[in-house]
Design a protein around this motif. Sequence first.
Motif, short mmCIF file in Angstrom:
data_model
loop_
_atom_site.label_atom_id
_atom_site.label_comp_id
_atom_site.label_asym_id
_atom_site.label_seq_id
_atom_site.Cartn_x
_atom_site.Cartn_y
_atom_site.Cartn_z
N ALA A 1 35.15 -72.56 -44.78
CA ALA A 1 33.74 -72.88 -44.98
C ALA A 1 32.93 -72.52 -43.75
O ALA A 1 31.84 -71.94 -43.83
CB ALA A 1 33.58 -74.35 -45.33
N PHE B 1 37.26 -77.69 -47.51
CA PHE B 1 36.01 -76.95 -47.77
C PHE B 1 34.95 -77.91 -48.29
O PHE B 1 33.79 -77.88 -47.86
CB PHE B 1 36.31 -75.86 -48.81
CG PHE B 1 35.12 -75.06 -49.26
CD1 PHE B 1 34.76 -73.90 -48.61
CD2 PHE B 1 34.37 -75.46 -50.36
CE1 PHE B 1 33.67 -73.14 -49.04
CE2 PHE B 1 33.29 -74.73 -50.80
CZ PHE B 1 32.92 -73.56 -50.14
N GLN B 2 35.32 -78.78 -49.21
CA GLN B 2 34.37 -79.74 -49.78
C GLN B 2 33.84 -80.68 -48.70
O GLN B 2 32.62 -80.93 -48.64
CB GLN B 2 35.03 -80.53 -50.90
CG GLN B 2 34.11 -81.57 -51.53
CD GLN B 2 34.67 -82.10 -52.84
OE1 GLN B 2 35.31 -81.37 -53.58
NE2 GLN B 2 34.42 -83.38 -53.11
N THR C 1 33.09 -71.11 -56.38
CA THR C 1 34.25 -71.01 -55.49
C THR C 1 35.54 -71.33 -56.25
O THR C 1 36.55 -70.63 -56.10
CB THR C 1 34.09 -71.96 -54.30
OG1 THR C 1 32.89 -71.63 -53.59
CG2 THR C 1 35.26 -71.86 -53.34
N PHE D 1 27.99 -74.40 -54.51
CA PHE D 1 29.23 -74.04 -53.84
C PHE D 1 30.48 -74.30 -54.68
O PHE D 1 31.39 -73.49 -54.72
CB PHE D 1 29.35 -74.80 -52.50
CG PHE D 1 28.24 -74.48 -51.54
CD1 PHE D 1 28.30 -73.36 -50.73
CD2 PHE D 1 27.12 -75.30 -51.46
CE1 PHE D 1 27.28 -73.06 -49.84
CE2 PHE D 1 26.09 -75.01 -50.58
CZ PHE D 1 26.17 -73.88 -49.76
N TRP E 1 33.46 -80.16 -45.54
CA TRP E 1 32.58 -79.44 -44.61
C TRP E 1 31.21 -79.20 -45.25
O TRP E 1 30.17 -79.45 -44.64
CB TRP E 1 33.23 -78.12 -44.20
CG TRP E 1 32.56 -77.45 -43.04
CD1 TRP E 1 32.91 -77.54 -41.73
CD2 TRP E 1 31.42 -76.57 -43.09
NE1 TRP E 1 32.06 -76.77 -40.95
CE2 TRP E 1 31.14 -76.17 -41.77
CE3 TRP E 1 30.63 -76.08 -44.12
CZ2 TRP E 1 30.09 -75.31 -41.45
CZ3 TRP E 1 29.58 -75.22 -43.81
CH2 TRP E 1 29.32 -74.84 -42.50
N VAL E 2 31.22 -78.71 -46.49
CA VAL E 2 29.95 -78.36 -47.15
C VAL E 2 29.15 -79.62 -47.47
O VAL E 2 27.93 -79.64 -47.27
CB VAL E 2 30.21 -77.54 -48.43
CG1 VAL E 2 28.88 -77.21 -49.13
CG2 VAL E 2 30.94 -76.23 -48.09
N ARG F 1 32.38 -68.79 -43.66
CA ARG F 1 31.65 -68.15 -44.76
C ARG F 1 30.19 -68.55 -44.84
O ARG F 1 29.37 -67.77 -45.30
CB ARG F 1 32.33 -68.53 -46.09
CG ARG F 1 33.72 -68.00 -46.25
CD ARG F 1 33.73 -66.51 -46.48
NE ARG F 1 33.11 -66.16 -47.74
CZ ARG F 1 32.88 -64.91 -48.14
NH1 ARG F 1 33.20 -63.91 -47.35
NH2 ARG F 1 32.32 -64.66 -49.30
N ILE F 2 29.86 -69.77 -44.47
CA ILE F 2 28.51 -70.28 -44.72
C ILE F 2 27.76 -70.36 -43.40
O ILE F 2 27.94 -71.29 -42.63
CB ILE F 2 28.55 -71.67 -45.41
CG1 ILE F 2 29.38 -71.58 -46.70
CG2 ILE F 2 27.16 -72.16 -45.73
CD1 ILE F 2 29.73 -72.90 -47.30
N PRO G 1 40.05 -68.10 -48.43
CA PRO G 1 40.36 -69.53 -48.27
C PRO G 1 41.85 -69.78 -48.24
O PRO G 1 42.63 -69.14 -48.94
CB PRO G 1 39.73 -70.16 -49.52
CG PRO G 1 39.68 -69.07 -50.52
CD PRO G 1 39.43 -67.82 -49.74
N CYS H 1 38.06 -77.28 -54.55
CA CYS H 1 37.44 -77.17 -53.22
C CYS H 1 37.99 -78.19 -52.24
O CYS H 1 37.97 -77.96 -51.03
CB CYS H 1 35.93 -77.34 -53.34
SG CYS H 1 35.10 -75.91 -54.07
#
Length: 516
Positions: free
Chosen positions: A175, A138-139, A159, A155, A141-142, A178-179, A507, A167
């Motif tokens: 991710a 997730f980290q 989270t 984020f 990707w964001v 959701r985003i 997640p 994350c």
Amino acid sequence: MSLGDHSTDVAIIGAGPAGLTAAYLLSKSGYKVTVIEKDDHYVGGISRTVEHEGFRFDIGGHRFFSKSKEVVDLWNEILPDDFIQRPRMSRIYYEGKFYSYPLRAFEALWNLGIFRSTLCMLSYAKAKAFPTKNVRSFQDWVVNQFGFRLFSIFFKTYTEKVWGMPCDEMSADWAAQRIKGLSLGAAVMDGLKRSLGLNKKPNDGMETKTLLETFRYPRLGPGMMWEAARDHVRAKGNHVLMSHTLESLSQDGGNRWNLKARQADGSIVTVNAAHVISSAPMRELADRIEPKPQTIVEANKLNYRDFLTVALMIRSEDLFPDNWIYIHDSKVLVGRVQNFRSWSPEMVPDPSIACVGLEYFCFEGDTLWASADADLVELAKKEMAILGLCKPEDVIGGAVVRQEKAYPVYDDGYADNVAAMRHELEAKYPTLHLVGRNGMHRYNNQDHAMMTAMLTVRNIEAGSRVYDTWQVNEDAEYHESGDEGEVSNSALTAGERAALASVRDVPSRINEPVTP
């Protein structure tokens, strides 16, 4: 109410939305039904409404919205005269400022100020110039999308509060789901156009669709719906037994069930039933079936995320207009703050007093969960002051509501563990039916939980498992069972399929590479 040993058509474990939906529909159809509920006072499960000195608390916030006409019709049937239409507003709170939710990137940069926004843009530029090639978490990707600084502000903190894991251990797949719809590059172009006078459209965040939506809501909270369902069940001569905890579940040597429930005084009541519907957590159910299922090892590996609400009564007309605000601030433990009057004015009896609920996400038994109520109220007062939302001396009362097993955890092995237990129970016990969020270990919406119960009732009426309520595939489409009865897709309406497709994105942990 207490009731001795007795016989019934269907025994139902749990008086939440799924259990009471099944009880209501079975009662309408003339079945004898007994529901057991371990709470001594409230029905509704996580959808209950707790009352304290005239103030009412919604445990988590429950909008009554569904794409399923069948679910909406049932809501209207159970509670025909007590829905109100409410505006929806939710925002992010960070360092004394509010940000639109969903996030508006240019507004966020503006609120952060020139210096911090510059650092965010440099961080964004670095991420675009040197992105992580192997995106796994997730980290990853964001950060690739927005840069590390915006990730850490908007984020990371919230989270991790909600899910209780870092994350960088969450899968990147979540991710991407959701985003959506947030492009920092597009926001910068929008800002340049505004500075040149080429775009005069308001950019105050209030045009964001989510801030203008309305939703229906019972005027005294979501528990009002399930209290009405309970009353309908009892009016049909059936039973909803409070303070009755599942002790054991076994077959009587024939095709019927003996459900033993422990009452508050320690005595045991036995309910003999042709069918059992369980909305109890799968882990707890497995431990109480006799003989123990072979998959009890898998069941015991299922995990849950819990949370508690600290409600504060504050001498103030209103602190903010939102239904709830997300707290993206690492200085405090609170993750979200509900404003109960914004859900319904009737939740708060005194117009001169605001009532808010601070939500803390935790695990049952950890430091937060085990804290004394008085200590949690003091923590909530301190954190409201840190956030600048109220002064401690303005707080005139408080209450704590704990919610165990609020969110089934989707860890690496959960799907295999659920499938193993499900298939064993279905093969051995065709008259045992699992429904609802915890009963099926699925983080679903209220309408989905209700629909699993509605179709389970149809199965009982048909005398076979005509509908396989588990079959929600990756594309969120429903499939009927092909084992015990062929049913065409036309047997389900579009609304019913919509309800069954409402499983939320949750997640999961990164799949570790397999070692050769």
